[in-house]
Design a protein around this motif. Structure first.
Motif, PDB file in Angstrom:
ATOM      1  N   ASP A   1       0.704 -72.081  -2.282  1.00 22.83           N
ATOM      2  CA  ASP A   1       1.547 -73.216  -2.679  1.00 22.83           C
ATOM      3  C   ASP A   1       0.917 -73.917  -3.888  1.00 22.83           C
ATOM      4  OD1 ASP A   1      -0.412 -75.009  -1.741  1.00 22.83           O
ATOM      5  OD2 ASP A   1       0.701 -75.587   0.052  1.00 22.83           O
ATOM      6  N   SER A   2       1.579 -74.957  -4.383  1.00 24.27           N
ATOM      7  CA  SER A   2       1.107 -75.590  -5.621  1.00 24.27           C
ATOM      8  C   SER A   2      -0.322 -76.100  -5.499  1.00 24.27           C
ATOM      9  CB  SER A   2       1.992 -76.788  -5.977  1.00 24.27           C
ATOM     10  OG  SER A   2       3.311 -76.420  -6.061  1.00 24.27           O
TER      11      SER A   2
ATOM     12  N   HIS B   1       2.908 -67.848  -7.009  1.00 20.71           N
ATOM     13  CA  HIS B   1       3.474 -68.813  -6.064  1.00 20.71           C
ATOM     14  C   HIS B   1       4.242 -68.085  -4.958  1.00 20.71           C
ATOM     15  CE1 HIS B   1       6.150 -71.993  -4.472  1.00 20.71           C
ATOM     16  NE2 HIS B   1       5.047 -72.716  -4.632  1.00 20.71           N
TER      17      HIS B   1
ATOM     18  N   SER C   1       3.544 -81.382  -2.423  1.00 18.00           N
ATOM     19  CA  SER C   1       4.265 -81.617  -1.168  1.00 18.00           C
ATOM     20  C   SER C   1       3.307 -81.523   0.018  1.00 18.00           C
ATOM     21  CB  SER C   1       5.411 -80.611  -1.018  1.00 18.00           C
ATOM     22  OG  SER C   1       4.907 -79.307  -1.007  1.00 18.00           O
TER      23      SER C   1
ATOM     24  N   MET D   1       3.207 -75.120 -13.323  1.00 21.56           N
ATOM     25  CA  MET D   1       2.098 -74.569 -12.543  1.00 21.56           C
ATOM     26  C   MET D   1       1.090 -73.878 -13.473  1.00 21.56           C
ATOM     27  SD  MET D   1       4.154 -72.951  -9.332  1.00 21.56           S
ATOM     28  CE  MET D   1       5.074 -74.004  -8.210  1.00 21.56           C
TER      29      MET D   1
HETATM   30  P1  13P Z   1       4.929 -76.085  -2.734  1.00 26.33           P
HETATM   31  O1  13P Z   1       3.872 -76.939  -3.306  1.00 26.33           O
HETATM   32  O2  13P Z   1       5.296 -76.457  -1.337  1.00 26.33           O
HETATM   33  O3  13P Z   1       4.572 -74.643  -2.867  1.00 26.33           O
HETATM   34  O4  13P Z   1       6.275 -76.340  -3.557  1.00 26.33           O
HETATM   35  C1  13P Z   1       6.412 -76.096  -4.901  1.00 26.33           C
HETATM   36  C2  13P Z   1       7.817 -76.112  -5.322  1.00 26.33           C
HETATM   37  O5  13P Z   1       8.128 -75.998  -6.475  1.00 26.33           O
HETATM   38  C3  13P Z   1       8.819 -76.265  -4.297  1.00 26.33           C
HETATM   39  O6  13P Z   1      10.073 -76.172  -4.854  1.00 26.33           O
END
Ligand code: 13P
Ligand code: SF4
Length: 302
Positions: A40-41, A24, A129, A64
């Protein structure tokens, strides 16, 4: 006597195990540098789904690594530091979500991907997000929605879409600590800078910024913008890529520096141990994974 670096040992073992390392954007720089893919996620979920490798080493927090296992059940997914959890995901325990579902069977449950596998198994659809706005817009207007567990992301998406939603009272301790006063102060100190923040920040902080973006969105924005100075309202691990990928631009972190202690638990040593000892495999029951996969697949199909 010739000694080999952690990096060399990791590379060698990675090849022996036919493994892929996913990381990440928030993990420490050296761990990002040894990874095959950093993202990102949402990007990491897609990578895990298409990994086609017998071993995935997941450098991030537990939810994750679980998502990677759910999307790539045939692979051994190693989480080098099983104690690296996400406190926000723990704010929505599965039993409480199940009770909500039973009490409000007609409400659509939208779970931020920052939830445990057991919670994903109880909900209708996931979001990250990066795609939360699109996911909420895809839900028929006559349906009630419960958004969980991040009340800040939920409130920010509610303002973007104009869609009313019930919000679970969870939050990210790291992003919640970014205060509007501090955001105003840093803006005033750098009037020529653009300010981007993560949508896990308080709506009052998002109001002060120019844009609220996922970590992947921030990296794309930084490359594309004409601005030379950018204030960054998120976990500081992202500065590693931002600075490497944009040598001519200045990135100004928030003060106090937002840090996620769990992301920082993943070290090169733990990645090496993971590959050497094949530890710690994410273990989830087949039935649980089958149920938890549905809302993730629904999200990925939209
Ligand atoms: P993102 O999906 O933007 O990488 O965010 C993951 C997350 O844990 C933010 O705190
Ligand atoms: Fe969880 Fe916040 Fe850390 Fe992201 S930054 S993993 S939401 S605690």
């Amino acid at each position: 006597m010739k000694t080999t670096s952690f990096e060399d040992q990791i590379r060698e073992l990675k090849n022996q195990r036919n493994a892929v390392i996913l990381a990440h954007n928030y993990v420490e720089g050296p761990v990002q540098d040894i990874a095959d893919f950093v993202g990102d996620s949402l990007e990491l979920s897609i990578k895990a789904k298409n990994a086609e490798k017998p071993v995935i080493v997941f450098c991030g927090v537990s939810f994750m690594a679980e998502t990677a296992k759910i999307l790539s059940p045939q692979s051994i997914v190693l989480h080098p530091e099983p104690s690296a959890g996400c406190p926000m995901s723990d704010m929505a325990p599965a039993h409480a979500v199940r009770e909500y579902r039973e009490a409000y069977p007609d409400t659509v449950l939208v779970a931020y991907v920052n939830t445990t596998a057991a919670v994903k198994a109880e909900v209708d659809i996931c979001c990250t997000s990066a795609n939360a706005e699109k996911i909420i817009r895809s839900i028929p207007a006559d349906k009630k929605i419960m958004f969980l567990p991040d009340q800040n992301l939920g409130a920010n998406v509610m303002r973007l879409t104009g869609r009313k939603m019930e919000l679970w009272p969870g939050y990210c301790p790291t992003h919640n600590r970014i205060m509007p006063e501090a955001a105003k102060k840093i803006r005033a100190a750098h009037p020529d800078a653009v300010m981007i923040v993560h949508p896990e920040c308080l709506p009052a902080v998002v109001d002060i910024a120019d844009y609220a973006l996922s970590t992947g969105g921030m990296l794309r924005f930084a490359k594309e913008t004409e601005a030379r100075k950018i204030i960054i309202g998120t976990e500081h691990g992202i500065l590693h890529r931002l600075r490497n990928e944009n040598p001519g631009k200045e990135f100004i972190p928030m003060y106090p520096l937002p840090a996620c202690p769990n992301m920082k638990k993943i070290k090169l040593e733990s990645v090496l141990d993971a590959l050497e000892k094949m530890q710690y495999p994410v273990e989830l029951g087949v039935e649980l994974m089958d149920r938890a996969r549905l809302p993730i697949e629904r999200m990925l199909s939209i």
